[in-house]
Write a protein that holds these residues in place. Structure first.
Motif, mmCIF file in Angstrom:
data_model
loop_
_atom_site.group_PDB
_atom_site.id
_atom_site.type_symbol
_atom_site.label_atom_id
_atom_site.label_comp_id
_atom_site.label_asym_id
_atom_site.label_seq_id
_atom_site.Cartn_x
_atom_site.Cartn_y
_atom_site.Cartn_z
ATOM 1 N N ASP A 125 1.411 68.449 139.329
ATOM 2 C CA ASP A 125 1.277 68.452 137.864
ATOM 3 C C ASP A 125 2.546 68.944 137.183
ATOM 4 O O ASP A 125 2.501 69.648 136.168
ATOM 5 C CB ASP A 125 0.085 69.314 137.425
ATOM 6 N N MET A 126 3.694 68.548 137.748
ATOM 7 C CA MET A 126 4.982 68.915 137.169
ATOM 8 C C MET A 126 5.891 67.695 137.075
ATOM 9 O O MET A 126 5.724 66.713 137.800
ATOM 10 C CB MET A 126 5.663 70.006 138.000
ATOM 11 N N THR A 127 6.846 67.805 136.173
ATOM 12 C CA THR A 127 7.894 66.800 136.058
ATOM 13 C C THR A 127 9.214 67.523 135.853
ATOM 14 O O THR A 127 9.246 68.703 135.480
ATOM 15 C CB THR A 127 7.611 65.835 134.888
ATOM 16 N N ALA A 128 10.312 66.824 136.120
ATOM 17 C CA ALA A 128 11.642 67.428 136.009
ATOM 18 C C ALA A 128 12.429 66.743 134.903
ATOM 19 O O ALA A 128 12.430 65.510 134.797
ATOM 20 C CB ALA A 128 12.388 67.313 137.331
ATOM 21 N N MET A 129 13.093 67.561 134.105
ATOM 22 C CA MET A 129 14.028 67.067 133.102
ATOM 23 C C MET A 129 15.435 67.444 133.547
ATOM 24 O O MET A 129 15.658 68.560 134.048
ATOM 25 C CB MET A 129 13.724 67.659 131.731
ATOM 26 N N VAL A 130 16.373 66.513 133.363
ATOM 27 C CA VAL A 130 17.722 66.709 133.889
ATOM 28 C C VAL A 130 18.758 66.236 132.883
ATOM 29 O O VAL A 130 18.602 65.184 132.260
ATOM 30 C CB VAL A 130 17.920 65.942 135.228
ATOM 31 N N GLY A 131 19.808 67.017 132.749
ATOM 32 C CA GLY A 131 20.993 66.592 132.017
ATOM 33 C C GLY A 131 22.164 66.556 132.987
ATOM 34 O O GLY A 131 22.203 67.324 133.955
ATOM 35 N N ALA A 132 23.111 65.671 132.755
ATOM 36 C CA ALA A 132 24.267 65.539 133.655
ATOM 37 C C ALA A 132 25.554 65.496 132.842
ATOM 38 O O ALA A 132 25.623 64.799 131.827
ATOM 39 C CB ALA A 132 24.144 64.278 134.510
ATOM 40 N N GLU A 133 26.552 66.247 133.294
ATOM 41 C CA GLU A 133 27.872 66.231 132.665
ATOM 42 C C GLU A 133 28.805 65.357 133.501
ATOM 43 O O GLU A 133 29.001 65.611 134.689
ATOM 44 C CB GLU A 133 28.435 67.648 132.572
ATOM 45 N N ILE A 134 29.367 64.338 132.876
ATOM 46 C CA ILE A 134 30.208 63.381 133.585
ATOM 47 C C ILE A 134 31.672 63.631 133.235
ATOM 48 O O ILE A 134 32.105 63.440 132.098
ATOM 49 C CB ILE A 134 29.833 61.933 133.222
ATOM 50 N N GLU A 135 32.446 64.068 134.220
ATOM 51 C CA GLU A 135 33.875 64.314 134.038
ATOM 52 C C GLU A 135 34.669 63.238 134.773
ATOM 53 O O GLU A 135 34.261 62.778 135.846
ATOM 54 C CB GLU A 135 34.253 65.697 134.563
ATOM 55 N N TYR A 136 35.809 62.867 134.200
ATOM 56 C CA TYR A 136 36.627 61.830 134.827
ATOM 57 C C TYR A 136 38.061 61.914 134.313
ATOM 58 O O TYR A 136 38.331 62.505 133.259
ATOM 59 C CB TYR A 136 36.057 60.441 134.552
ATOM 60 N N PHE A 137 38.978 61.324 135.073
ATOM 61 C CA PHE A 137 40.370 61.208 134.665
ATOM 62 C C PHE A 137 40.662 59.770 134.249
ATOM 63 O O PHE A 137 40.118 58.819 134.835
ATOM 64 C CB PHE A 137 41.313 61.573 135.816
ATOM 65 N N LEU A 138 41.531 59.607 133.252
ATOM 66 C CA LEU A 138 42.061 58.298 132.872
ATOM 67 C C LEU A 138 43.497 58.228 133.368
ATOM 68 O O LEU A 138 44.360 58.997 132.928
ATOM 69 C CB LEU A 138 41.992 58.114 131.359
ATOM 70 N N LEU A 139 43.748 57.280 134.291
ATOM 71 C CA LEU A 139 45.023 57.229 135.002
ATOM 72 C C LEU A 139 45.643 55.848 134.940
ATOM 73 O O LEU A 139 45.007 54.871 134.537
ATOM 74 C CB LEU A 139 44.812 57.616 136.469
ATOM 75 N N ALA A 140 46.884 55.792 135.345
ATOM 76 C CA ALA A 140 47.591 54.527 135.549
ATOM 77 C C ALA A 140 48.189 54.563 136.947
ATOM 78 O O ALA A 140 48.503 55.644 137.471
ATOM 79 C CB ALA A 140 48.679 54.331 134.500
ATOM 80 N N ARG A 141 48.352 53.388 137.545
ATOM 81 C CA ARG A 141 48.905 53.316 138.903
ATOM 82 C C ARG A 141 50.276 52.671 138.864
ATOM 83 O O ARG A 141 50.506 51.666 138.194
ATOM 84 C CB ARG A 141 47.983 52.529 139.828
ATOM 85 N N ASP A 142 51.192 53.255 139.617
ATOM 86 C CA ASP A 142 52.537 52.715 139.732
ATOM 87 C C ASP A 142 52.579 51.633 140.804
ATOM 88 O O ASP A 142 51.628 51.444 141.567
ATOM 89 C CB ASP A 142 53.533 53.832 140.072
ATOM 90 N N ALA A 143 53.708 50.929 140.878
ATOM 91 C CA ALA A 143 53.844 49.832 141.838
ATOM 92 C C ALA A 143 53.701 50.315 143.279
ATOM 93 O O ALA A 143 53.241 49.575 144.151
ATOM 94 C CB ALA A 143 55.187 49.138 141.639
ATOM 95 N N ASP A 144 54.076 51.563 143.542
ATOM 96 C CA ASP A 144 53.983 52.092 144.904
ATOM 97 C C ASP A 144 52.604 52.668 145.217
ATOM 98 O O ASP A 144 52.385 53.239 146.289
ATOM 99 C CB ASP A 144 55.052 53.160 145.133
#
Length: 445
Positions: A125-144
Motif C-alpha cells: 500500500d505504498m508508492t514512490a515519488m522520485v525527482g532526478a537532477e540531470i547534469e551534462y557537459f556541452l562539448l566540441a570534438r577536435d579532429a584528433d
C-alpha cells in the motif's frame, strides 16, 4: 499537398499521435547500460507495435540478457510515456516500451525490473515519488578526437551559476526547457553547473516510473538539440580530470496509496522533520550502499568522479562514504527538508530504472527491519563509522555479488548477468594501456 495519414484503431497512443499530427514513433527501450534502442515506426504500423509484433534482435541491441540464438525481443508501448518530439523532427514522437519475449515481460529489461519493484511496493500500500537532477557537459570534438568546452569563453575558475555562461548557451537551454514544459514536465530551473561547460536542467518530481521514463527521454532530447547546434552533450560521469563530474541525484519519498506522504514528521528528535519510516528507509540504503553503487555509479569512469581528489572549483560534490546529514551536499544522503531525501551517490551513467529500483529495494529492506541509521552527521563531517564506498567498479561488482537482497529482488540470474557485464567492462578497461601508463612507465625503469 499534405499526405493523408491513416490512423489505426482508436487507442490512447493513437489518439495522442493523431492530435499531434505524428507520422513516426520512436518505439524505445533501454538495455542495462542505459543505451536507448528504438525502431522508427510509421503511424500506419501502430497496430503492429501495440500488438507486440515488432521484434528486436536482443543480443545485437546490447546488454539485455540475450544470446544470438534467442527469440526476438518484442516491445509493448506505454502510452503514458508518450512524448511529442516535433521540435526535433516534424511529425516525430517517442514512447517508452516494455520488452517481452514469447509474450512474457523480459526479466532482464530495466523498465520491467522497476515495474516489478513498484508492484512489490504497491502490495504494501505504498508508492514512490522520485525527482532526478540531470547534469551534462556541452562539448566540441577536435579532429584528433580530443574534446573541449563548446563555449570557448567558458573558462572561469568558478563558473557555477554564471549568468553570462547561461546566456551564451541560451538557444540550447531554452529549446530544451520549452520542450520539457510543452510535454508537461514542469521545467523550473536551468543553470550552469560547477564545471566549465557543465549544465543542469530540472523538472518536477513524479511517480518513479514516470521520472525514469523522462530521464531517458530528456537525455535523448538534450543530445539531439546539442547535435543540431554543432555540439556534443555528454552525461559521462567524469570527462575531465580537473572538473567536477556529472551526477544524477535522486530525490526519493514514499507515499501511501491514498496519497499521504510517509516521510514528514513534526516530532523528529533529530530536527530534520523525518518520520521513523523515513529513517528506516535511509538506514536500508546506507546498509546496502556498496552494492547499490553498482547500479547508481555503473561505469569504470564513475569512480574517477567519486574518487576525485580535487577540482578547479575546490570541491568534488561527490561522496566517498555512505553517511547522511541535513541540508548538506557533502553527504551520501542529504535531507533538504522533511518531505524527501536526496541520494547523491549516483552519476550520469546510471540507468534510471535500475538505479531507482535498487535504491527502493534497499530502502524498503530498511523499513521491513525497522532499521535505525543513528544520528545524522553534522555539516561537512563524514560519519566516523560510515562504510567507505567502493573505490572502483570492480569493488562495487564484488559487493553486488554478495547481495542476497538485490539478487532476490531482481532475480539471481539477472543480478549475476549484470555483475558479469560490469566485471567485463572493468577488465576490458584494465587491460587497455593508457597514455598515463606510457608517460609514467616508458622510461621509468
Amino acid at each position: 499537398m499534405t499526405d493523408v495519414i491513416t490512423i489505426p484503431a482508436t487507442t490512447a497512443l493513437a489518439e495522442k499521435a493523431a492530435a499531434d499530427g505524428v507520422r513516426f514513433i520512436l518505439a524505445t527501450f533501454v538495455d542495462m547500460n542505459g543505451k536507448p534502442c528504438a525502431k522508427l515506426v510509421p503511424i500506419e504500423a501502430l497496430d503492429e507495435l501495440e500488438a507486440g509484433a515488432l521484434g528486436f534482435a536482443g543480443f545485437a541491441a546490447g546488454a539485455i540478457g540475450q544470446r544470438p540464438q534467442d527469440p526476438d525481443i518484442c516491445v509493448i508501448p506505454d502510452p503514458d510515456s508518450y512524448a511529442n518530439l516535433d521540435f526535433i523532427k516534424p511529425g516525430l514522437a517517442m514512447v517508452q516500451c516494455d520488452p517481452h519475449v514469447n509474450g512474457e515481460p523480459w526479466p532482464y529489461a530495466p523498465r520491467v525490473i522497476l515495474k516489478n519493484v513498484l508492484a512489490e511496493l504497491a502490495a504494501k500500500d505504498m508508492t514512490a515519488m522520485v525527482g532526478a537532477e540531470i547534469e551534462y557537459f556541452l562539448l566540441a570534438r577536435d579532429a584528433d578526437g580530443s574534446i573541449h568546452t563548446a563555449d570557448t569563453r567558458d573558462s572561469s575558475g568558478q563558473p557555477c551559476y554564471d549568468a553570462r555562461g547561461v546566456t551564451r548557451m541560451y538557444e540550447h537551454l531554452a529549446t530544451t526547457s520549452k520542450a520539457m514544459n510543452d510535454l508537461g514536465w514542469g521545467n523550473y530551473a536551468n543553470d550552469h553547473e560547477d564545471g566549465n561547460g557543465q549544465f543542469e536542467q530540472n523538472f518536477t518530481f513524479a511517480d518513479a516510473l514516470t521520472t525514469a521514463d523522462r530521464v531517458i527521454t530528456l537525455r535523448y532530447i538534450i543530445s539531439m538539440v546539442a547535435e543540431a547546434q554543432g555540439m556534443t552533450a555528454t552525461f559521462m560521469p567524469k570527462p575531465f580530470s580537473n572538473r567536477s563530474g556529472n551526477g544524477m541525484h535522486l530525490h526519493l519519498s514514499l507515499w501511501s496509496t491514498e496519497g499521504d506522504s510517509l516521510f514528514p514528521s513534526e516530532t523528529d528528535a533529530h530536527g530534520l522533520g523525518l518520520s521513523s519510516t523515513a529513517y528506516s528507509f535511509i538506514a536500508g540504503i546506507l546498509d546496502h550502499a556498496p552494492a547499490l553503487q553498482a547500479f547508481i555509479a555503473p561505469s569504470v569512469n564513475s569512480y574517477k568522479r567519486s574518487g576525485a581528489r580535487t577540482t578547479t572549483s575546490g570541491a568534488t560534490w561527490s561522496p566517498r562514504v555512505a553517511d547522511f546529514g541535513g541540508n548538506d551536499r557533502t553527504h551520501f544522503i542529504r535531507v533538504p527538508d522533511g518531505n524527501r531525501i536526496e541520494l547523491r551517490g549516483g552519476d550520469g551513467s546510471a540507468n534510471p530504472y535500475l538505479a531507482i529500483a535498487a535504491a527502493l529495494t534497499a530502502g524498503m529492506h530498511g523499513i521491513s527491519r525497522g532499521a535505525n541509521p543513528g544520528a545524522p552527521n553534522g555539516p561537512g563531517i563524514p560519519g566516523d563509522a560510515a562504510t567507505p564506498l567502493p573505490p572502483t567498479l570492480l569493488h562495487a561488482v564484488e559487493a553486488l555479488r554478495t547481495s542476497e537482497l538485490l539478487a532476490e529482488a531482481f532475480g539471481p540470474s539477472v543480478t549475476a548477468y549484470y555483475a558479469d557485464v560490469k566485471e567485463e567492462e572493468f577488465l576490458t578497461w584494465h587491460n587497455t594501456v593508457t597514455p598515463w601508463e606510457i608517460d609514467r612507465y616508458l622510461t621509468a625503469f
